[in-house]
Motif scaffolding. Structure first.
Motif, PDB file in Angstrom:
ATOM      1  N   LEU A  63      14.653  34.532  33.017  1.00 50.70           N
ATOM      2  CA  LEU A  63      15.424  34.993  32.196  1.00 50.70           C
ATOM      3  C   LEU A  63      15.694  36.228  31.334  1.00 50.70           C
ATOM      4  O   LEU A  63      14.291  36.557  31.094  1.00 50.70           O
ATOM      5  CB  LEU A  63      15.383  33.678  31.039  1.00 50.70           C
ATOM      6  CG  LEU A  63      15.772  32.266  31.085  1.00 50.70           C
ATOM      7  CD1 LEU A  63      15.466  31.592  30.305  1.00 50.70           C
ATOM      8  CD2 LEU A  63      16.995  31.768  31.924  1.00 50.70           C
ATOM      9  N   PRO A  64      16.843  37.486  31.609  1.00 52.81           N
ATOM     10  CA  PRO A  64      16.569  38.303  30.974  1.00 52.81           C
ATOM     11  C   PRO A  64      16.377  37.901  29.386  1.00 52.81           C
ATOM     12  O   PRO A  64      17.139  36.858  29.183  1.00 52.81           O
ATOM     13  CB  PRO A  64      17.775  38.373  31.625  1.00 52.81           C
ATOM     14  CG  PRO A  64      18.569  38.078  32.666  1.00 52.81           C
ATOM     15  CD  PRO A  64      17.767  36.584  32.412  1.00 52.81           C
ATOM     16  N   LEU A  65      15.469  38.895  28.839  1.00 52.59           N
ATOM     17  CA  LEU A  65      14.913  38.505  27.802  1.00 52.59           C
ATOM     18  C   LEU A  65      16.641  38.087  27.067  1.00 52.59           C
ATOM     19  O   LEU A  65      17.007  38.504  25.616  1.00 52.59           O
ATOM     20  CB  LEU A  65      14.240  39.711  26.529  1.00 52.59           C
ATOM     21  CG  LEU A  65      13.983  38.870  25.500  1.00 52.59           C
ATOM     22  CD1 LEU A  65      12.646  37.296  25.987  1.00 52.59           C
ATOM     23  CD2 LEU A  65      12.162  40.464  24.895  1.00 52.59           C
ATOM     24  N   SER A  66      17.622  39.128  27.318  1.00 54.91           N
ATOM     25  CA  SER A  66      19.021  39.742  27.042  1.00 54.91           C
ATOM     26  C   SER A  66      20.049  38.754  26.404  1.00 54.91           C
ATOM     27  O   SER A  66      20.752  38.834  25.592  1.00 54.91           O
ATOM     28  CB  SER A  66      19.495  40.921  26.831  1.00 54.91           C
ATOM     29  OG  SER A  66      19.680  40.522  28.610  1.00 54.91           O
ATOM     30  N   GLU A  71      16.932  35.046  17.730  1.00 56.80           N
ATOM     31  CA  GLU A  71      16.383  33.984  17.211  1.00 56.80           C
ATOM     32  C   GLU A  71      14.494  33.845  17.909  1.00 56.80           C
ATOM     33  O   GLU A  71      13.742  33.811  16.645  1.00 56.80           O
ATOM     34  CB  GLU A  71      16.353  32.894  16.306  1.00 56.80           C
ATOM     35  CG  GLU A  71      16.088  32.212  16.893  1.00 56.80           C
ATOM     36  CD  GLU A  71      17.908  31.622  17.181  1.00 56.80           C
ATOM     37  OE1 GLU A  71      18.494  30.105  17.603  1.00 56.80           O
ATOM     38  OE2 GLU A  71      18.721  32.825  17.339  1.00 56.80           O
ATOM     39  N   LEU A  72      14.684  33.861  18.912  1.00 60.50           N
ATOM     40  CA  LEU A  72      13.536  33.683  20.224  1.00 60.50           C
ATOM     41  C   LEU A  72      13.293  35.174  20.140  1.00 60.50           C
ATOM     42  O   LEU A  72      12.319  35.008  20.799  1.00 60.50           O
ATOM     43  CB  LEU A  72      14.632  32.338  20.855  1.00 60.50           C
ATOM     44  CG  LEU A  72      14.720  31.157  19.961  1.00 60.50           C
ATOM     45  CD1 LEU A  72      15.816  30.208  21.314  1.00 60.50           C
ATOM     46  CD2 LEU A  72      13.831  30.175  19.057  1.00 60.50           C
ATOM     47  N   ARG A  73      14.238  35.083  20.546  1.00 62.70           N
ATOM     48  CA  ARG A  73      13.556  36.924  21.649  1.00 62.70           C
ATOM     49  C   ARG A  73      12.064  37.642  21.009  1.00 62.70           C
ATOM     50  O   ARG A  73      11.171  37.779  22.060  1.00 62.70           O
ATOM     51  CB  ARG A  73      14.155  37.953  21.723  1.00 62.70           C
ATOM     52  CG  ARG A  73      15.886  37.522  22.224  1.00 62.70           C
ATOM     53  CD  ARG A  73      16.778  38.492  22.216  1.00 62.70           C
ATOM     54  NE  ARG A  73      18.540  38.264  22.634  1.00 62.70           N
ATOM     55  CZ  ARG A  73      19.202  38.810  22.342  1.00 62.70           C
ATOM     56  NH1 ARG A  73      19.226  39.977  21.699  1.00 62.70           N
ATOM     57  NH2 ARG A  73      19.982  38.206  22.684  1.00 62.70           N
ATOM     58  N   GLU A  76       6.788  34.183  20.876  1.00 57.89           N
ATOM     59  CA  GLU A  76       7.056  33.378  21.729  1.00 57.89           C
ATOM     60  C   GLU A  76       6.638  31.763  21.260  1.00 57.89           C
ATOM     61  O   GLU A  76       6.565  30.444  22.155  1.00 57.89           O
ATOM     62  CB  GLU A  76       5.254  34.151  22.613  1.00 57.89           C
ATOM     63  CG  GLU A  76       5.672  35.365  23.959  1.00 57.89           C
ATOM     64  CD  GLU A  76       4.520  35.309  24.387  1.00 57.89           C
ATOM     65  OE1 GLU A  76       4.764  36.253  25.328  1.00 57.89           O
ATOM     66  OE2 GLU A  76       3.623  35.313  23.959  1.00 57.89           O
ATOM     67  N   LYS A  77       5.682  31.889  20.497  1.00 61.38           N
ATOM     68  CA  LYS A  77       5.530  30.703  19.920  1.00 61.38           C
ATOM     69  C   LYS A  77       6.889  29.591  19.435  1.00 61.38           C
ATOM     70  O   LYS A  77       6.782  28.176  19.457  1.00 61.38           O
ATOM     71  CB  LYS A  77       4.586  30.238  18.249  1.00 61.38           C
ATOM     72  CG  LYS A  77       4.634  29.204  17.965  1.00 61.38           C
ATOM     73  CD  LYS A  77       3.423  29.092  16.669  1.00 61.38           C
ATOM     74  CE  LYS A  77       3.233  27.696  16.279  1.00 61.38           C
ATOM     75  NZ  LYS A  77       2.321  27.820  14.558  1.00 61.38           N
ATOM     76  N   ALA A  78       7.996  30.542  19.134  1.00 60.32           N
ATOM     77  CA  ALA A  78       8.856  29.652  18.929  1.00 60.32           C
ATOM     78  C   ALA A  78       9.916  29.470  20.418  1.00 60.32           C
ATOM     79  O   ALA A  78      10.498  28.855  20.713  1.00 60.32           O
ATOM     80  CB  ALA A  78      10.057  30.605  18.133  1.00 60.32           C
ATOM     81  N   LEU A  79       9.438  30.297  21.401  1.00 55.61           N
ATOM     82  CA  LEU A  79      10.657  30.231  22.605  1.00 55.61           C
ATOM     83  C   LEU A  79       9.881  28.658  22.946  1.00 55.61           C
ATOM     84  O   LEU A  79      10.067  28.183  23.421  1.00 55.61           O
ATOM     85  CB  LEU A  79       9.738  31.157  23.566  1.00 55.61           C
ATOM     86  CG  LEU A  79      11.056  32.237  23.329  1.00 55.61           C
ATOM     87  CD1 LEU A  79      10.668  33.874  23.985  1.00 55.61           C
ATOM     88  CD2 LEU A  79      12.563  32.076  23.945  1.00 55.61           C
ATOM     89  N   ALA A  80       8.025  28.848  23.434  1.00 54.86           N
ATOM     90  CA  ALA A  80       7.380  27.720  23.797  1.00 54.86           C
ATOM     91  C   ALA A  80       8.002  26.176  23.403  1.00 54.86           C
ATOM     92  O   ALA A  80       7.907  25.757  24.068  1.00 54.86           O
ATOM     93  CB  ALA A  80       6.246  28.165  23.524  1.00 54.86           C
ATOM     94  N   THR A  81       7.741  26.558  21.673  1.00 50.34           N
ATOM     95  CA  THR A  81       8.530  24.846  21.179  1.00 50.34           C
ATOM     96  C   THR A  81       9.708  24.797  21.716  1.00 50.34           C
ATOM     97  O   THR A  81      10.268  23.111  21.705  1.00 50.34           O
ATOM     98  CB  THR A  81       8.149  25.464  19.387  1.00 50.34           C
ATOM     99  OG1 THR A  81       7.043  25.793  19.440  1.00 50.34           O
ATOM    100  CG2 THR A  81       9.054  23.757  18.261  1.00 50.34           C
ATOM    101  N   GLU A  82      10.468  25.433  21.468  1.00 51.85           N
ATOM    102  CA  GLU A  82      12.604  25.451  21.572  1.00 51.85           C
ATOM    103  C   GLU A  82      11.893  24.295  23.236  1.00 51.85           C
ATOM    104  O   GLU A  82      13.627  24.128  23.733  1.00 51.85           O
ATOM    105  CB  GLU A  82      13.453  26.749  21.427  1.00 51.85           C
ATOM    106  CG  GLU A  82      14.262  26.478  21.263  1.00 51.85           C
ATOM    107  CD  GLU A  82      14.995  25.530  20.539  1.00 51.85           C
ATOM    108  OE1 GLU A  82      16.413  24.818  20.528  1.00 51.85           O
ATOM    109  OE2 GLU A  82      14.977  25.031  19.523  1.00 51.85           O
ATOM    110  N   LEU A 222      17.088  27.859  25.859  1.00 48.53           N
ATOM    111  CA  LEU A 222      16.855  28.850  24.686  1.00 48.53           C
ATOM    112  C   LEU A 222      18.040  29.919  25.064  1.00 48.53           C
ATOM    113  O   LEU A 222      17.788  30.809  24.460  1.00 48.53           O
ATOM    114  CB  LEU A 222      15.753  29.005  25.959  1.00 48.53           C
ATOM    115  CG  LEU A 222      14.501  28.661  26.105  1.00 48.53           C
ATOM    116  CD1 LEU A 222      13.859  29.727  27.536  1.00 48.53           C
ATOM    117  CD2 LEU A 222      14.342  28.131  24.903  1.00 48.53           C
ATOM    118  N   THR A 223      19.097  29.970  25.662  1.00 53.48           N
ATOM    119  CA  THR A 223      19.893  31.051  26.036  1.00 53.48           C
ATOM    120  C   THR A 223      21.806  30.293  25.297  1.00 53.48           C
ATOM    121  O   THR A 223      21.477  29.192  24.299  1.00 53.48           O
ATOM    122  CB  THR A 223      20.659  31.517  27.174  1.00 53.48           C
ATOM    123  OG1 THR A 223      21.903  30.069  27.821  1.00 53.48           O
ATOM    124  CG2 THR A 223      19.397  31.631  28.001  1.00 53.48           C
ATOM    125  N   GLY A 224      22.763  31.733  25.449  1.00 58.24           N
ATOM    126  CA  GLY A 224      23.457  30.873  24.196  1.00 58.24           C
ATOM    127  C   GLY A 224      24.194  31.680  22.808  1.00 58.24           C
ATOM    128  O   GLY A 224      22.540  32.399  22.707  1.00 58.24           O
TER     129      GLY A 224
END
Length: 224
Positions: A63-66, A71-73, A76-82, A222-224
């Motif tokens: 995914l493009p980080l943009s 709040e997740l960008r 990485e821990k928050a990204l993995a959890t979500e 993760l997006t939106g």
């Protein structure tokens, strides 16, 4: 693999209408590289102590980080959890989630997570059990490993044992994040002498479409 064997086909049928889309928008790598991190994990070494044949793959999406929620960008821990929440609370897992809830939710499993709201809000800390088929057994800063293939209430060897790893890895230089669901299934009961894997090839194919649906759905969360 117990109840999972019975409901896998149902889940794939439910998501099968978008097979072409999923093939175009998600990636499958199989077999896993010989130096993949999972082979060195404590859980894999312990459970597959006989070094039996493994059904192995990783489904991933970039995914493009943009496009990722602000709040997740940078976490990485928050990204993995979500991402993990999206896997288990999403539409792809819904048929299996419902069937396992009806079949296995009872007083003995009252401390486990079953419904969508619980799975969508869990932090997936070590020891978290859900659907009476999964238990978080390892965590790193950007990954969550769950054991699959049977009830956490019966932690012994299984003829269809497995480890699933949800992860999110950010490449700031490229401005992307890779999210993935890695799978290994094997017999942990006894040595397999004939080289036979724990599932037939057709089941492997169906499993990989199921993984694609789960990853695509979770990536959208993760997006939106």
């Amino acid at each position: 693999m117990g109840v999972i064997r019975k409901v896998l086909g149902t889940a794939v049928v439910a998501t099968g209408g978008g097979a072409a889309y999923l093939t175009a928008t998600t990636n499958i790598t199989t077999p896993l590289p010989t130096d993949d991190e999972i082979w060195a994990t404590k859980s894999f070494k312990k459970l597959n102590r006989f070094q039996n044949p493994v059904v192995e793959d990783v489904c991933w999406k970039r995914l493009p980080l943009s496009q990722v929620r602000p709040e997740l960008r940078n976490d990485e821990k928050a990204l993995a959890t979500e991402f993990c929440r999206g896997l288990w609370a999403g539409y792809a897992y819904a048929p299996q989630r419902i069937i396992l809830t009806l079949a296995l939710k009872n007083p003995k499993t009252e401390n486990q997570l079953f419904d969508q709201k619980q799975l969508a809000s869990s932090k997936y800390e070590l020891g978290t059990r859900f659907s009476d088929h999964f238990e978080v057994v390892e965590r790193t800063n950007n990954s969550i490993m769950v054991r699959a293939g049977g009830s956490p209430l019966e932690p012994g060897p299984r003829d269809m044992d497995g480890l699933l790893v949800a992860s999110a890895k950010v490449d700031k230089a490229a401005g992307t994040v890779d999210v993935s669901l890695k799978t290994t299934f094997f017999n942990s009961v006894e040595p397999v002498r004939d080289g036979k894997k724990p599932t037939p090839f057709v089941a492997e194919v169906l499993h990989r479409f199921y993984s694609r649906a789960m990853v695509d759905n979770a990536a959208r969360s993760l997006t939106g």
